[in-house]
Design a protein around this motif. Structure first.
Motif, PDB file in Angstrom:
ATOM      1  N   GLY A 278       0.612  -1.012  -0.229  1.00  0.00           N
ATOM      2  CA  GLY A 278       0.020   0.735  -0.171  1.00  0.00           C
ATOM      3  C   GLY A 278       0.554   1.299   0.374  1.00  0.00           C
ATOM      4  N   LYS A 279       1.993   1.161  -0.534  1.00  0.00           N
ATOM      5  CA  LYS A 279       3.031   2.223   0.098  1.00  0.00           C
ATOM      6  C   LYS A 279       2.614   2.984  -1.389  1.00  0.00           C
TER       7      LYS A 279
ATOM      8  N   ASP B  56      -1.019   3.593  -3.260  1.00  0.00           N
ATOM      9  CA  ASP B  56      -1.882   3.542  -3.226  1.00  0.00           C
ATOM     10  C   ASP B  56      -2.489   5.339  -3.359  1.00  0.00           C
ATOM     11  N   ASP B  57      -1.415   6.444  -2.765  1.00  0.00           N
ATOM     12  CA  ASP B  57      -1.689   7.893  -2.866  1.00  0.00           C
ATOM     13  C   ASP B  57      -1.165   8.134  -3.796  1.00  0.00           C
ATOM     14  N   ARG B  58      -0.692   7.755  -4.589  1.00  0.00           N
ATOM     15  CA  ARG B  58      -0.056   7.955  -5.833  1.00  0.00           C
ATOM     16  C   ARG B  58      -0.394   7.635  -6.875  1.00  0.00           C
TER      17      ARG B  58
ATOM     18  N   ARG C 262      -3.730   6.292  -7.029  1.00  0.00           N
ATOM     19  CA  ARG C 262      -5.129   7.394  -7.014  1.00  0.00           C
ATOM     20  C   ARG C 262      -5.156   8.824  -7.755  1.00  0.00           C
ATOM     21  N   GLU C 263      -4.009   9.592  -7.296  1.00  0.00           N
ATOM     22  CA  GLU C 263      -3.688  10.625  -7.873  1.00  0.00           C
ATOM     23  C   GLU C 263      -3.864  10.624  -9.499  1.00  0.00           C
ATOM     24  N   ARG C 264      -2.632   9.871  -9.578  1.00  0.00           N
ATOM     25  CA  ARG C 264      -2.551   9.327 -11.059  1.00  0.00           C
ATOM     26  C   ARG C 264      -4.038   9.099 -12.038  1.00  0.00           C
TER      27      ARG C 264
ATOM     28  N   GLU D 185      -6.852   9.736 -11.039  1.00  0.00           N
ATOM     29  CA  GLU D 185      -7.869  10.946 -11.147  1.00  0.00           C
ATOM     30  C   GLU D 185      -7.827  12.034 -11.984  1.00  0.00           C
TER      31      GLU D 185
END
Length: 83
Positions: free
Chosen positions: A69-70, A72-74, A76-78, A80
């Motif tokens: 999960g390291k 996940d945020d990146r 998700r951003e891409r 979007e």
């Protein structure tokens, strides 16, 4: 590249790839084949294995990061941005 330097590079790449788990080996190998097929004709033959192993190590590390999960945020951003 001298023999000593070449061996040091091989040892470093071997150490990087030591953590490739069986679950990631096949996908890392296949990804490395795809990446390396475009560069093998541009680099010396004696570096083919080193480059292939380095790409495998990087791909396997990325797969492990995704599992943990390291990224996940990146991701998700891409995603979007693409939508």
């Amino acid at each position: 590249m001298g023999d000593d330097h070449s061996q040091e590079l091989r040892d470093l790449v071997s150490h990087l790839g030591a953590g490739i788990r069986d679950a990631h080996y096949r996908s890392a190998h296949d990804a490395a084949q795809n990446v390396c097929s475009g560069v093998f004709d541009k680099i010396p033959v004696n570096l083919h294995d080193v480059v292939h192993e380095a790409v495998m190590a990087g791909y396997a590390a990325a797969m492990s990061d995704l599992e943990e999960g390291k990224l996940d945020d990146r991701v998700r951003e891409r995603a979007e941005i693409i939508e």
